[in-house]
Design an enzyme around this catalytic site. Sequence first.
Site, PDB file in Angstrom:
ATOM      1  CB  THR A  67      -0.953   0.028   1.211  1.00 19.12           C
ATOM      2  OG1 THR A  67      -1.650   1.269   1.203  1.00 19.12           O
ATOM      3  CG2 THR A  67      -0.234  -0.147   2.541  1.00 19.12           C
ATOM      4  CD  GLU A  79      -2.681  -0.370   5.625  1.00 24.61           C
ATOM      5  OE1 GLU A  79      -3.688  -0.320   4.892  1.00 24.61           O
ATOM      6  OE2 GLU A  79      -1.786   0.487   5.595  1.00 24.61           O
ATOM      7  CE  LYS A 113      -7.707   4.886  -2.194  1.00 24.39           C
ATOM      8  NZ  LYS A 113      -8.371   3.899  -1.378  1.00 24.39           N
ATOM      9  CD1 TRP A 144      -3.006   4.156  -1.780  1.00 22.79           C
ATOM     10  CD2 TRP A 144      -3.771   6.137  -1.071  1.00 22.79           C
ATOM     11  NE1 TRP A 144      -3.888   3.942  -0.743  1.00 22.79           N
ATOM     12  CE2 TRP A 144      -4.374   5.134  -0.300  1.00 22.79           C
ATOM     13  CE3 TRP A 144      -4.092   7.471  -0.822  1.00 22.79           C
ATOM     14  CZ2 TRP A 144      -5.282   5.417   0.724  1.00 22.79           C
ATOM     15  CZ3 TRP A 144      -5.001   7.751   0.192  1.00 22.79           C
ATOM     16  CH2 TRP A 144      -5.588   6.731   0.944  1.00 22.79           C
TER      17      TRP A 144
HETATM   18  P1  AMP Z   1      -6.542   1.415   0.397  1.00 20.63           P
HETATM   19  O1  AMP Z   1      -5.624   0.808   1.373  1.00 20.63           O
HETATM   20  O2  AMP Z   1      -5.895   1.793  -0.891  1.00 20.63           O
HETATM   21  O3  AMP Z   1      -7.770   0.588   0.223  1.00 20.63           O
HETATM   22  O4  AMP Z   1      -7.022   2.807   0.999  1.00 20.63           O
HETATM   23  C1  AMP Z   1      -7.663   2.911   2.238  1.00 20.63           C
HETATM   24  C2  AMP Z   1      -8.053   4.335   2.493  1.00 20.63           C
HETATM   25  O5  AMP Z   1      -8.928   4.798   1.450  1.00 20.63           O
HETATM   26  C3  AMP Z   1      -8.819   4.565   3.761  1.00 20.63           C
HETATM   27  O6  AMP Z   1      -7.970   4.643   4.885  1.00 20.63           O
HETATM   28  C4  AMP Z   1      -9.514   5.891   3.455  1.00 20.63           C
HETATM   29  O7  AMP Z   1      -8.641   6.990   3.620  1.00 20.63           O
HETATM   30  C5  AMP Z   1      -9.834   5.734   1.975  1.00 20.63           C
HETATM   31  N1  AMP Z   1     -11.202   5.196   1.808  1.00 20.63           N
HETATM   32  C6  AMP Z   1     -11.560   3.917   1.555  1.00 20.63           C
HETATM   33  N2  AMP Z   1     -12.897   3.813   1.457  1.00 20.63           N
HETATM   34  C7  AMP Z   1     -13.408   5.046   1.675  1.00 20.63           C
HETATM   35  C8  AMP Z   1     -14.730   5.595   1.726  1.00 20.63           C
HETATM   36  N3  AMP Z   1     -15.800   4.857   1.513  1.00 20.63           N
HETATM   37  N4  AMP Z   1     -14.843   6.910   2.004  1.00 20.63           N
HETATM   38  C9  AMP Z   1     -13.769   7.689   2.220  1.00 20.63           C
HETATM   39  N5  AMP Z   1     -12.503   7.234   2.176  1.00 20.63           N
HETATM   40  C10 AMP Z   1     -12.319   5.933   1.905  1.00 20.63           C
END
Ligand code: AMP
Length: 585
Positions: free
Chosen positions: A224, A369, A478, A483
Amino acid sequence: MFGMGKNKGDKKQAEPAKAAAPVAPGVASAMPAPLKRGPMEGMMQDWPLTVDKIITHAYLNHGHQEIVTRTVEGPIVRSTYADLYRRSRQVSNALIADGVQKGDRIATLAWNTTRHIETWYGTMCIGAVLHTLNPRLFPEQIAWIINHAEDTHVFYDITFHPIVEAIKDKVPSVKHWIVLTDAAHKPQSAMTNLRTFEEYIAGKSTDVVWGDFDENTACGLCYTSGTTGDPKGVLYSHRSNVLHTLIGMQYDAIGIGARDTVLPVVPMFHANAWGIAFSAPAVGAKLVLPGAKMDGESIYELLDGEKVSFTAAVPTVWLMLLQYLEATGKKLPILTKVVIGGSAVPERILRAFEENYEVEVIHAWGMTEMSPLGSLGSMTSPVVAKDRETVVRYKLKQGRVPFGVEMKVVDDNGRELPRDGKSAGHLVVRGPAVAKAYFKNAGGQILDKDGFFDTGDVANLCELGYMQITDRAKDVIKSGGEWISSIDIENFAVGHPSVANAAAIGLPHPKWDERPLLIVQLKPGATATKEEILNFLNGKIAKWWMPDDVAFVDNIPLGATGKINKLALRETFKAYTLPTIQAAE
Ligand code: AMP
């Protein structure tokens, strides 16, 4: 019961008594000794939670269920869970023939296709570790991750052959390159250690021992970039993947069944396609895989042609589909449920699905995670009883935890905040499918004293259990579910001779959720235009990382430790409209 031989309780009883709690003089001897019996062991079977059981279950009970793939080569092809089981076993034998041992890392650089899932189970079921690489990263980043993971094999789609040619001499651990195609589509290449997938498994036996190792054995690896610094590997275990599958199978979570046709548009390189690569075979659902095409028309063709009832992806994908539906006047008569997550669901997407197409939207939040499911916005009785506008407000929150995830919101000192729907703080989580450390211990200790992991999100929880993200404390942006490292952009920007300091922040964007704004403080007396700064970044970062705008300020605020105060900048620029927004609407 006490006469039934040794158990841990017997052993505990034999231990010398520990120092007793202090008591008043003269009283202790009159008191009976406290009972020191340990816990009694249950008498149920030991059935290690390993993912080979998932695919074996699908083979035995849903062997005829279809898997449909839009191949990267073009045509839509069909197979079954029985085919998947047999071909995965051939992959296992091919890997064993290469000398692959338990714990070895086998990488994929691939879209959601049947061959990818065959590689997936073929690797995991012999105790090797399936490492999904994100093809949307810059080739240098992919090479860095392969080197960190020390992958020995890379299985990749033909579309990524140019990336492979670019990095092949920079990743010494990789001894085998397998292109996920057949002889007719093999790319032209001078590489001598390149084989096609069909060549790789041809003639291999289906006879192999799967499982037969501890459930805590490593199973999958996914890096990640959602934290500051270098990408970090999340190392899933068999046990965490099986438990996450069970968590996802709850009715209020992913909640699919054998009558469903499931289209995971969310890629397998995004935390196991949110677990669907496991939960679909576990329940025996028909599986539809979109390959490389995620535009509105291609997704519609699969939804309609394969009669998909359940699908999942980031908001950007759904925006493209809704635009296609609006332009063509087509409908979605079969689709009943869409899970949207990875970024906040925009209200217009929620309303369009529910009000124009009668498709229930479940807003989901999670992270790599967490395997990744953290919360899902399924309804509860008190909420459905409310008026439509209130229901919409609840649906726009990030949802409730399923059983198997613990969540709380804490202040800067780690004290839990009330669940009142207002008090916002650090969102921390705990559970059997949450990481306890990163691969090779990158980043060191990541849990607090009670074993909670700080998600880097800022949120509140309400009395009905719904969580709402209000901000992000981590220093990343994001965009379209991927990212962007603000630090990388800043480091390059400060390399410009006129720039004294630079900060990149994410601003809301209707299509991409967030896009970067670069805020620049020039050196005294120096000048530079937006175009000059952007030209300077060109070629140094991926095109989709390019800031949508550059804002010049006299002074970039710094926090107590000398770091840029992003919270203050986000506050200053909260009403700022990016010039790209109109173009997207
Ligand atoms: P990832 O590890 O790439 O899946 O990213 C996780 C992060 O994406 C989370 O800690 C949030 O900051 C963001 N994220 C995931 N789902 C949402 C959602 N439904 N609304 C807002 N932010 C989200």
